[in-house]
Scaffold this motif. Structure first.
Motif, PDB file in Angstrom:
ATOM      1  N   GLU A 167       0.839  -1.198   0.000  1.00  0.00           N
ATOM      2  CA  GLU A 167       0.000   0.000   0.000  1.00  0.00           C
ATOM      3  C   GLU A 167       0.874   1.248   0.000  1.00  0.00           C
ATOM      4  O   GLU A 167       0.576   2.217  -0.697  1.00  0.00           O
ATOM      5  N   ASP A 175       2.099   1.940  -3.357  1.00  0.00           N
ATOM      6  CA  ASP A 175       1.008   2.551  -4.133  1.00  0.00           C
ATOM      7  C   ASP A 175       0.937   4.050  -3.876  1.00  0.00           C
ATOM      8  O   ASP A 175       0.850   4.868  -4.789  1.00  0.00           O
ATOM      9  N   ALA A 185      -0.402   4.874   4.168  1.00  0.00           N
ATOM     10  CA  ALA A 185      -0.808   3.494   3.905  1.00  0.00           C
ATOM     11  C   ALA A 185      -1.589   2.931   5.085  1.00  0.00           C
ATOM     12  O   ALA A 185      -2.617   2.270   4.904  1.00  0.00           O
TER      13      ALA A 185
END
Lengths: 124, 205
Positions: free
Chosen positions: B162, B165, B184
């Motif tokens: 995450e 990302d 995250a």
């Protein structure tokens, strides 16, 4: 550094037995620094991740383990942590559930293989 | 008897729906953080397996409908399905192993290093055992330690994924910074993937 300490999730650092005084987060000895570095690299981070990021991740993992342990103690057989409790807690998360099932199956297979191997050696 | 001519058109729309459901399962055991390729490669063959499974399920369901009640045919159906499921799972495992081998053989040096780290890194069992025992106050079995270190690794992986990302979305580059990690965590919390039993919901205030 002040930002990291504001995180509500890292409260458990306070109770690490340093005389009850809030000596700041991260005073506990780092348990998983080396392993977490390798892990972060494996998961896609840089080969040398930042120490602060590793620290944050360690705090998160320790909090996760603490939470799971507390929850497991409160279900099933009280006061004890058993595998069934962990599997029950993890049932909604497909990734973790599959991983635990795999690990336990593999462990059983390895134990069986080792036992068979030892018996074969003993026989001959 | 179930009509084979009837089964086919019903099988195809279900195939598309369950192909997408079936895929997350074999993938997630491998935890594809570093590569997105297996996802695409997995989809094609498993959609070929789907019609077989669908046909069998349809045939079984067809027999059931004919009898009307769930007495005898249900038990027959239960006996037949686990065998076929085992076969299918065995075949899917072999396929997946083969595909992984092909994939790994085509890795570059850097990718191989990363993959090796991904597979080999693990939490030390002694430290995890000590941690759990310090919380419970009593001893725990080895399986508990194995399970806990396993899911902790998956948990760490979810956070790092995450965070990567977030890092990409914000236009930054690795290495990950604390702000990525915190964002995250915030996102995972909103998805209930991070357990938190500290906040008590007061229903009627």
């Amino acid at each position: 550094m002040a930002d990291e300490e504001d995180e509500a999730g890292f409260d458990e650092e306070v109770e690490d037995g340093c005389g009850g005084v809030d000596v700041g987060h991260g005073k506990r000895k780092r348990l998983f620094s080396k392993e977490l570095r390798c892990m972060m690299y494996g998961f896609g981070d840089d080969q040398n991740p930042y120490t602060e990021s590793v620290d944050i991740l360690e705090d998160l993992v320790i909090e996760f383990i603490t939470e799971m342990t507390h929850k497991a103690m409160s279900i099933g057989r009280q006061g004890r942590v058993q595998v069934e409790d962990i599997v029950f807690l993890i049932r909604k998360d497909p990734r973790k559930f599959a991983r635990v099932k795999d690990l336990l199956t593999m462990n059983e297979e390895l134990k069986r293989a080792r036992k068979a191997f030892d018996e074969a050696n003993y026989g001959s | 008897m179930a009509d084979p001519a009837r089964i086919k058109p019903e099988g195809t729309p279900e195939r598309a729906a369950s192909a997408s459901e079936e895929d997350p399962k074999p993938e997630e055991t491998e935890d594809v953080a570093a590569t997105a390729k297996p996802e695409d490669e997995n989809k094609e063959p498993s959609s070929q397996d789907q019609p077989k499974q669908e046909l069998k399920a349809e045939l079984a369901a067809g027999e059931d409908e004919e009898e009307g009640t769930s007495g005898q045919p249900a038990s027959k159906r239960l006996k037949v399905e686990p065998e076929k499921k085992k076969e299918k799972r065995h075949k899917v495992d072999e396929d997946e192993i083969q595909k992984m081998q092909v994939l790994v053989s085509s890795f570059s040096e850097e990718q191989l290093n990363r993959y090796e780290m991904y597979r080999r890194s693990a939490f030390p069992k002694a430290a995890i055992k000590r941690l759990i025992q310090s919380i419970t106050g009593s001893s725990v079995s080895q399986n508990v330690v194995i399970a806990m270190s396993g899911i902790s690794k998956v948990f760490a992986g979810e956070i790092v994924e995450e965070a990567l990302d977030v890092c990409e979305k914000w236009g930054d580059t690795p290495p990950l910074q604390p702000k990525h990690m915190r964002e995250a965590v915030r996102r995972l919390k909103s998805r209930d993937q991070i357990p938190n039993s500290k906040h008590k919901n007061i229903l009627f205030h």
